[in-house]
Design a protein around this motif. Sequence first.
Motif, short mmCIF file in Angstrom:
data_model
loop_
_atom_site.label_atom_id
_atom_site.label_comp_id
_atom_site.label_asym_id
_atom_site.label_seq_id
_atom_site.Cartn_x
_atom_site.Cartn_y
_atom_site.Cartn_z
N TRP A 284 45.46 99.43 -26.09
CA TRP A 284 45.26 100.16 -24.98
C TRP A 284 46.13 101.20 -24.66
O TRP A 284 45.49 102.49 -24.22
N ARG B 77 41.52 99.05 -18.50
CA ARG B 77 40.64 98.00 -18.60
C ARG B 77 39.45 98.09 -17.61
O ARG B 77 38.67 97.23 -17.73
N ARG C 55 34.55 99.42 -24.11
CA ARG C 55 35.96 98.60 -24.53
C ARG C 55 35.90 98.27 -25.75
O ARG C 55 36.84 97.99 -26.57
#
Length: 525
Positions: free
Chosen positions: A24, A31, A210
């Motif tokens: 990330w 997120r 994602r």
Amino acid sequence: MISGLTDYTRYADAQAHASSAALWELFDGDREYFNIAHECVTRHADGSERDAVRIAHADGADEVLSFDTIAKGAAQFAHWLDAQGVRPGERIAFMLEPSLPFYVCLFGAMQTGAISVPLFTLFGPDALRLRIGDCEPEILVTNAEKAELARSVAADGKPKVIVADEAFLASLGDLPTSYEPRTRANDMAVFQYTSGTTRELPEAVKHSHRTLVTLMFAALYGTGIRPGDAFFCPSSPAWGHGLWHGTLAPLALGVTTGTFAGRFDPVRLMRALDDFGITNMSAAATHYRMMKNSGRAADFTFRFDKLSFTGEPIDPATLEWIDQWFKVPACSMYGTTEIGVVLVNYPGAEDFPVKPGALGKAVPGQRLEVQRPDGSVCDPGEIGELMLWRAGTWMTTKDRAKTDADGYFYHCGRADDVIISAGWTMSAVEIENTMLRHDDVLECGVIGVPDEQRGQVVKAFVVSNRAADDAFVRELQDFTRERLAQHEFPRLVEFVDELPKNPAGKVHRKMLRDREAAKDAEAVG
């Protein structure tokens, strides 16, 4: 400059530092809010006109698109979609070769929260109609050549067919050149159709924004992408390898990527690799084999530091050719559109020996085993079913495999590609690889066909420039059993002009089996 995990190249560092949290950190999003188009294009568009995509067209032309150019066009297309009343979650399909319109549509749709659906440009009406009927796009974008086909599958004016030519792009010129996406990380971004036969509809694999984050394990350790690479992937971005590994992964890291547009030609590819100074390539096994078979490698200069391949194992003869001409090992990466890449060979890692024919070892965080039917773990060298631990349970990959004493995995064919003849269990892949070592065999596909005495016998379909006769058949049979086992050879050999392949370039053994079954049924009837 992106840093963090990209600063490390060693296998030991991957095991020590790779984690979900570290992935990330490579991105702007988090997120909760995340957008693929922003991560791949917009954040790298800094006014410098730095190269994003280099396109080698089959006709010999080169096309280079900058991050700035793609970002501007994608933002304008996103505003155009808003004006058309397209809402988040609706599908935008596009059937385009790599080009400015392709990237504008791909990233523009995702910015708005719509779902991008790339479609293979060689689909016929049946294949296209099935997919359009499944995903129900609001708009289908294509070129002038495919417009009539696209309109033929529309019903009651849906989808709306748009021809993405120069006039259409020019019509977007007055729209704003920036766009602020507000997609959430779990919002759908891409519907990806896996390869299949024309009259079969493989289920669309649905990817959220994602997905790009978890993809980076494959980018870092399957293709070895790092900032500064000159990357190239000749696979069509209508399919998983070309889209995720050849397009989204390198662009997300700010790496210039390259691709091929039009009918594939191995000599044209090698010219592009030379002209663009490519240092890192990820391709299908078939691409490497076709380059070898062209006999033209000596005409070009190669500058590779890293090579990877996917789709199917590379036969030993082609691996030897790669070593001779490209001077670096070809690293397998194994996975599927559904499960992602799970076995890799860590290209560029000086502390990871690449073993010829090996699928490699698991990417960080993944757990795989080769298991017997009762679920127990196979011993090294013992063939079993390759299983993946996912969501608290073992799931099958539908592939057979084995491990060695060092923990490397080896592919032993699809579960349905095992041939059992007179009690002997044989691998279609192993027989194919052996036959491909023969100097006169260009391509080969092996299946099992019914036999009254043995249950099944091995049949090989061979592409060769050599005249077909009984002596050549016997030579191939002797060549194979001398290198494998006395029972392990093709009792039947058929010479063909070409082999059926799926769009990823893999030999379509199911189609070969279906053809044989149809011939048998016709003979009985």
